[in-house]
Design an enzyme around this catalytic site. Sequence first.
Site, mmCIF file in Angstrom:
data_model
loop_
_atom_site.group_PDB
_atom_site.id
_atom_site.type_symbol
_atom_site.label_atom_id
_atom_site.label_comp_id
_atom_site.label_asym_id
_atom_site.label_seq_id
_atom_site.Cartn_x
_atom_site.Cartn_y
_atom_site.Cartn_z
ATOM 1 N N ASP A 534 0.853 -1.188 0.000
ATOM 2 C CA ASP A 534 0.000 0.000 0.000
ATOM 3 C C ASP A 534 0.892 1.243 0.000
ATOM 4 O O ASP A 534 1.825 1.349 0.806
ATOM 5 C CB ASP A 534 -0.908 0.003 1.229
ATOM 6 C CG ASP A 534 -1.939 1.123 1.169
ATOM 7 O OD1 ASP A 534 -3.059 0.876 0.698
ATOM 8 O OD2 ASP A 534 -1.599 2.254 1.597
ATOM 9 N N ILE A 535 0.616 2.181 -0.919
ATOM 10 C CA ILE A 535 1.400 3.418 -0.986
ATOM 11 C C ILE A 535 1.056 4.295 0.218
ATOM 12 O O ILE A 535 -0.120 4.559 0.493
ATOM 13 C CB ILE A 535 1.125 4.174 -2.295
ATOM 14 C CG1 ILE A 535 1.552 3.314 -3.497
ATOM 15 C CG2 ILE A 535 1.861 5.512 -2.320
ATOM 16 C CD1 ILE A 535 1.255 3.948 -4.841
ATOM 17 N N GLU A 577 -4.575 2.263 -4.456
ATOM 18 C CA GLU A 577 -3.119 2.343 -4.325
ATOM 19 C C GLU A 577 -2.536 1.044 -3.788
ATOM 20 O O GLU A 577 -1.420 1.006 -3.263
ATOM 21 C CB GLU A 577 -2.730 3.499 -3.401
ATOM 22 C CG GLU A 577 -3.141 3.347 -1.948
ATOM 23 C CD GLU A 577 -4.523 3.908 -1.654
ATOM 24 O OE1 GLU A 577 -4.746 4.321 -0.511
ATOM 25 O OE2 GLU A 577 -5.373 3.944 -2.572
#
Length: 664
Positions: A534-535, A577
């Site tokens: 996950d960004i 994301e």
Amino acid sequence: MTDKDTDDTELMKKAASAILKDKIKHFQLIPSVAIKLLNLTNDDNARIDHLSRIIETEPVLAAKILRQVNSAAYALPNKITSTNRAVTMLGFSIVRQLALNLLFYNKLKQQNPSQLFDLLFFWQHCLYVASLSKRIAIALHYPDPDLVYTGGLLHDIGKVVLETHGRVTYSDFIASIGNNQQSTLEEERNFFGITHAEMGHIFCLEWQLPASITAIVAFHHNQPAEASPHAQFNTAIAIVSFADYIAWIQGIGSSAQRNSHPTLQRAVLETIDLDQLNLEALLQQVDQDMQSTQEFYDIHLPSLTTLRATLVKATINLSQISPDNALVTAPELSSCLTAPHHSLNPDDFIPRTLEAIQDEFSFDRSIMFTIDPKRRCLIASYGWPESTLPTKQPAFEININSLSGLLLTCLREKKAVIINTKIEPDNPMIQHLKTTEFIAVPVAHHNKLLGVLYADNSLSKKPMSEQLLPEIKPIAYELGIAIFNAKQYHLEKKNAQIDHLTQLFNKRMVNQFLTAVFQEDESTLANLAIGFIDIDNFKLFNDSCGHQAGDDALKIVADILRSLTRPGDFIGRYGGEEFLFVLKNTDETGAYGYAERIRSAIERRGKIMSQRFYGHNLTVSIGVSLYSRSYADYTDMIETADQAMYQAKNAGRNRVVMLPGDGK
């Protein structure tokens, strides 16, 4: 300018504004004197005295011009001290060219030597492209060789804009891409949010450079559409594109560190008649031009490679399949010949078509040669009867570059031909297939060559009649449609599996892959790991920098995942994301090490690009789960990886957390 052109320009301006430190009009990349010289290109009334007055405003430039005219090369009896007389002696075109070169050189030579983007090497590239462009223009009798010279000199100006005034520089870009094999333009768009050609376009517009120069700078990688106002300069654009490509062939790219090659567009070779060009002579002339340039500026340029026209021709041939006239519209065909095309599987409909041809015309054998465009060869892919092509032997291949005579005519002109030993005894098909005569019919669709239909009577020795050609051409036409439809179906199927933005597999394919994996035996599953990526703070990228920056961040993560993933493992975009990877044949140490390599690679790239994202560092949090018999199916394992990822977030982000099979 159309509404679409206006909209595209506004989008480019926004992207340029986001990446640059200041407004383009404040930059001093092109001195005001150079702007005046550039505008003389479009001034039909420009005279030598106009040029002289401009040069006289630059003492260093005037001194260089006077030294040149008084050099031994001209052997004048009396020394010339008048700038006006010097311009008269040297000629308007030569003086203007020398003046532009010097003005740009004086700006580019002020470089930080630690930067990866070597401006001196870059300047050599631009000079080479400019000189070759002018030589080509003269050979083609183009009416304005000075225009293409200036276009060649400025074609990559967008790279200098990014290097000298970007929030992140072109040197940063070179450092970030490493050995990535994507096209440079796509990499640039991911990194900067704009390509160097687009940045150059905006620069030319802001500085109000002539429309002809603007068109070359903007479209030297992709020629404008017919409806575009820039299309009137297509010939000039094509000449500079061609010169840019030849420069790359010889190692004279715009960067000493990484010579990602430009694509030689089909439209370029449709615009430029290569038969009018003596490439060997042109390259020798440009070599001399570059030597004279070094002497004029008292500098030592990086050494040029030996110019070889044959190398240029060979590389050009590798880049394209000769386009020509399309086949005529097909007449009605008998149902026995069209029925095989109802399938979308070439392994089904091509053999059945060859069988139908056998039934209709009683040939001894028929073969479908398909084209491998990357390797530039014809491959004997299907044959009838089935024993025509033995399955245990390597496929019969013919290098297209080695072809000549009627078979080459067949490919270039999309023309059905009959070839025999009397005409071409050394024909590779005659020799390999041990026949005395055969028919070759091109298979094409939308003017793109897809293959060649071959037929002979090698056993019966029955002569081939010219009357057969118009009867077989409609079959080839229908076969071309069938092959095209099959490729389109394959492409659509692939598109349904791929995330459009990142070009990774989508969530649907993630689920399909894991469903299949969890049907394998326990020994395989025991060595399975799933990672959830996950960004960090992704909302900030969209809110602060715009959605384009957010998209670019997603592409960067996807690009790093691709570069670090082994064959056999699986990566995909899970949504938003979030990304997911699946590792087979691994253990706790291997899975953690892989995840950490991803995390650190993204962190390094993020530091380089922090200015691109207004100070936000691009990082990711990664959760990894290892297989356990306690999992009912793959969704439980994904859930554990998701929990681990949230633990990484809560622990401060930009880290890897691994959970065992029980998720605790």
